[in-house]
Design an enzyme around this catalytic site. Structure first.
Site, PDB file in Angstrom:
ATOM      1  N   LYS A 205       1.344  -1.191   4.632  1.00  0.00           N
ATOM      2  CA  LYS A 205       2.431  -0.624   5.430  1.00  0.00           C
ATOM      3  C   LYS A 205       1.884  -0.037   6.722  1.00  0.00           C
ATOM      4  CE  LYS A 205       6.081   2.815   4.792  1.00  0.00           C
ATOM      5  NZ  LYS A 205       6.786   3.639   3.789  1.00  0.00           N
ATOM      6  N   GLU A 211      -9.322   1.357   2.128  1.00  0.00           N
ATOM      7  CA  GLU A 211      -9.677   0.322   1.141  1.00  0.00           C
ATOM      8  C   GLU A 211      -9.253  -1.058   1.642  1.00  0.00           C
ATOM      9  OE1 GLU A 211      -8.192   3.177   0.478  1.00  0.00           O
ATOM     10  OE2 GLU A 211      -8.784   3.973  -1.479  1.00  0.00           O
ATOM     11  N   GLY A 266       6.123   2.789  -0.454  1.00  0.00           N
ATOM     12  CA  GLY A 266       5.127   1.860  -0.981  1.00  0.00           C
ATOM     13  C   GLY A 266       5.415   1.424  -2.410  1.00  0.00           C
ATOM     14  N   ARG A 267       5.651   2.390  -3.289  1.00  0.00           N
ATOM     15  CA  ARG A 267       5.827   2.044  -4.707  1.00  0.00           C
ATOM     16  C   ARG A 267       7.209   1.475  -5.016  1.00  0.00           C
ATOM     17  NH1 ARG A 267       5.049   7.216  -3.657  1.00  0.00           N
ATOM     18  NH2 ARG A 267       6.645   8.777  -4.132  1.00  0.00           N
ATOM     19  N   GLU A 352       3.555   8.984  -9.296  1.00  0.00           N
ATOM     20  CA  GLU A 352       3.467   9.344  -7.882  1.00  0.00           C
ATOM     21  C   GLU A 352       4.810   9.894  -7.399  1.00  0.00           C
ATOM     22  OE1 GLU A 352       0.381   7.341  -5.070  1.00  0.00           O
ATOM     23  OE2 GLU A 352       2.294   6.427  -4.612  1.00  0.00           O
ATOM     24  N   HIS A 383      -2.767  -2.034 -32.941  1.00  0.00           N
ATOM     25  CA  HIS A 383      -4.111  -2.017 -33.535  1.00  0.00           C
ATOM     26  C   HIS A 383      -5.058  -1.135 -32.725  1.00  0.00           C
ATOM     27  CE1 HIS A 383      -3.218  -5.240 -36.441  1.00  0.00           C
ATOM     28  NE2 HIS A 383      -2.294  -5.509 -35.542  1.00  0.00           N
ATOM     29  N   LYS A 503      -8.505  11.701   0.189  1.00  0.00           N
ATOM     30  CA  LYS A 503      -8.819  10.762   1.273  1.00  0.00           C
ATOM     31  C   LYS A 503      -9.635  11.461   2.358  1.00  0.00           C
ATOM     32  CE  LYS A 503      -4.533   8.073   1.310  1.00  0.00           C
ATOM     33  NZ  LYS A 503      -3.401   7.699   2.153  1.00  0.00           N
TER      34      LYS A 503
HETATM   35  C1  G6Q Z   1       3.105   4.398  -2.598  1.00  0.00           C
HETATM   36  C2  G6Q Z   1       2.093   5.025  -1.797  1.00  0.00           C
HETATM   37  C3  G6Q Z   1       0.761   4.329  -1.772  1.00  0.00           C
HETATM   38  C4  G6Q Z   1       0.619   3.239  -0.718  1.00  0.00           C
HETATM   39  C5  G6Q Z   1      -0.856   2.876  -0.579  1.00  0.00           C
HETATM   40  C6  G6Q Z   1      -1.087   1.759   0.391  1.00  0.00           C
HETATM   41  O1  G6Q Z   1       4.243   4.785  -2.687  1.00  0.00           O
HETATM   42  O2  G6Q Z   1       2.604   5.285  -0.552  1.00  0.00           O
HETATM   43  O3  G6Q Z   1       0.410   3.796  -3.018  1.00  0.00           O
HETATM   44  O4  G6Q Z   1       1.401   2.139  -1.045  1.00  0.00           O
HETATM   45  O5  G6Q Z   1      -1.572   4.001  -0.202  1.00  0.00           O
HETATM   46  O6  G6Q Z   1      -0.644   2.097   1.662  1.00  0.00           O
HETATM   47  P1  G6Q Z   1      -0.539   1.042   2.789  1.00  0.00           P
HETATM   48  O7  G6Q Z   1       0.490   0.026   2.403  1.00  0.00           O
HETATM   49  O8  G6Q Z   1      -0.146   1.780   4.036  1.00  0.00           O
HETATM   50  O9  G6Q Z   1      -1.892   0.384   2.923  1.00  0.00           O
END
Ligand code: G6Q
Length: 537
Positions: A205, A211, A266-267, A352, A383, A503
């Site tokens: 996003k 990462e 994001g989620r 989250e 199991h 972070k």
């Molecule tokens: C989800 C969070 C988080 C996000 C990641 C990746 O709701 O906001 O998990 O999706 O940190 O972020 P970017 O898409 O900006 O790389």
């Protein structure tokens, strides 16, 4: 008003105190119709919530609580594009991404639907081109591998859905995922791939996530080490992002960028362009069917009366257990191998969203909020960890998810799978008394060990078949359940400030490690760095 001071909460507390000793045995004995009267049909999902420690009075009071806490008003505000994510001043409109209706949905006075549809169309064109071979690599080879590079919300949804809908995927295209900054993830995902046949989707996003950008740059190096031509990037990298400027800086042509918007959390983003890898795997028509499934549950949540509203009922039962029974975790147990990442997906979705300890107004809460979410597909879990569910000391409500028709019918497998699902919910609910154990002639010394107290609550969700559509319904159900709980608890389910501090600290520590400077942290961190350096030599 503070939740615990509300009349509805206090009435619930009194009810809890009056009924906490009631057993599921008794509740079922009192009402022969309990199995039917505590069940709901929402879209294709039949939900049996009768094996919960609730009565009609509990449900009525919980519904009163939902009304008093403004669940419906907040829900309507979300669907209407109001900025209910107050700490980030954003609308929360993932429902617009799968809207199948013709109405306008506006954010800041602008209808978002034309853009949503335009991006979906571009995604469909790209996916079709990869799938039918018209999108060729730099050297003219067919694309056989698509690797999504993203993390968190830009990874977990696609990972879960691509696995869940594998049955519907085009098998000659491999879709893989790289998320972890640990180079092993990238190395293992690419070690047997030919760069000339591989396309990377960089899904971020912000397009600044360390990462993802680190992995994307290393993937680019891996590609160029083999193809030796910068212009190859255009045929082997596409981006999914809200940040055109950073995409361009990376060297991806914005013509190959699939956009989404700040009102997609994001989620909650798998139905946005973040789902591009899903669309490549299952094709545009199946993706459309997935969206339609989401929409079915969105509409159910938006329009069904609270008493028959499945996300509301499931959310309220969770609030009841968290608030009064001390439930600190919930297990999601799908009896379908394809759903092996479902619980992991909702670990993020739920934890989250609702892992918060201050209200929207910034006041500390004096009640439990989001539980720990975990789970594995049945029957593997039986199991492994079910022992604790049956005889441990923790109170863990469980959701069992099953499908009536198997996608891979072989022999007796599916009948046995279903028998196990039903058996577990029975055993958890009704257990086996010491007298029943004795009646089997068990040695007295072993009786306590073989006794099952029962009274462990479960929901059972039964669906006809795992399809893109029913999966969409199931995901939306859990999304809205999380919403309902956040509304009751008065927290903001749509921010995630708790991930920020780590972070920042990691950035600082990275420089200490990379520049080999003297650390000046706490004595634990200093010693750990010291040992790390010694071990590296
Ligand atoms: C989800 C969070 C988080 C996000 C990641 C990746 O709701 O906001 O998990 O999706 O940190 O972020 P970017 O898409 O900006 O790389």
């Amino acid at each position: 008003m503070n939740l615990t001071e509300s009349t509805e909460w206090q009435e619930l507390r009194s009810l809890y105190e009056a009924t906490e000793d009631a057993t599921l045995h008794q509740l079922f004995a009192q009402d022969e119709q309990r199995g039917e009267s505590f069940s709901l049909q929402a879209g294709d999902i039949y939900a049996d919530y009768s094996k919960n420690l609730v009565t009609h009075d509990t449900i009525k009071l919980l519904i009163d609580l939902a009304r008093a806490r403004g669940v419906t008003e907040l829900r309507d505000a979300m669907f209407a594009g109001k900025k209910i994510n107050t700490t980030e001043d954003r609308a929360v409109l993932h429902t617009a991404l799968r809207n199948q209706g013709s109405e306008h949905i506006t954010v800041d006075g602008q209808d978002v639907m034309p853009e949503v549809r335009a991006v979906l169309k571009r995604m469909a064109e790209f996916s079709a081109a990869i799938r039918n071979g018209s999108w060729k690599g730099h050297t003219g080879l067919l694309i056989k591998n698509v690797v999504n590079i993203g993390i968190g919300g830009s990874d977990l949804g696609p990972v879960m859905v691509v696995e869940a809908l594998k049955h519907y995927s085009q098998r000659d295209i491999q879709v893989r995922f790289v998320s972890n900054i640990d180079s092993t993830h990238l190395a293992e995902a690419t070690h047997d791939l030919d760069p000339a046949e591989t396309v990377f989707i960089v899904a971020s996003k912000t397009f600044t996530t360390d990462e993802t950008m680190t992995n994307a740059h290393s993937a680019r190096d891996w590609l160029l080490a083999s193809l030796h031509d910068e212009s190859a990037v255009a045929k082997h990298f596409v981006a999914v992002s809200t940040n055109a400027e950073e995409v361009q800086k990376f060297g991806i042509d914005t013509a190959n960028m699939f956009e989404f918007w700040d009102w997609v959390g994001g989620r909650y983003s798998l139905t946005s362009a973040i789902g591009l890898s899903i669309m490549v795997a299952i094709g545009p028509d199946n993706f459309q069917d997935l969206l339609a499934g989401f929409y079915t549950m969105d509409e159910h949540f938006r329009t069904a009366p609270l008493e028959q509203n499945l996300p509301v009922i499931l959310g309220l039962i969770g609030v009841w257990y968290g608030g009064f029974y001390g439930a600190a975790s919930e297990a999601i147990l799908p009896y379908d191998q394809y759903l092996s990442r479902f619980a992991a997906y909702f670990q993020q979705g739920n934890m989250e969203s609702n892992g918060k300890s201050v209200t929207k107004e910034g006041k500390p809460v004096d009640y439990a909020t989001g539980p720990v979410i975990w789970g594995e597909p049945g029957t593997n879990g039986q199991h492994a960890f079910y022992q604790l569910l049956h005889q441990g000391t923790q109170f863990i409500p469980c959701d069992f998810i099953g499908f009536a028709r198997p996608l891979n019918p072989i022999g007796e497998h599916h009948r046995k799978l279903t028998a196990n699902l039903l058996a577990q919910t029975q055993a958890l609910a009704f257990g086996k008394t010491a007298d029943e154990v004795r009646a089997e002639g068990v040695d007295e010394a072993l009786v306590p060990h073989k006794t099952f107290w029962g009274n462990h609550p479960t929901n059972t969700l039964l669906l006809p078949e795992l399809t893109p559509n029913t999966l969409g319904q199931l995901i939306a159900l859990y999304e809205h359940k999380i919403f309902v709980q956040g509304a009751i608890w008065g927290i903001n389910s749509f921010d995630q400030w708790g991930v920020e501090l780590g972070k920042v600290l990691a950035k600082d520590l990275y420089h200490v490690i990379a520049d080999n400077t003297q650390p000046a942290y706490d004595s634990s961190t200093n010693s750990l760095l010291d040992v790390y350096r010694k071990l590296q030599k």
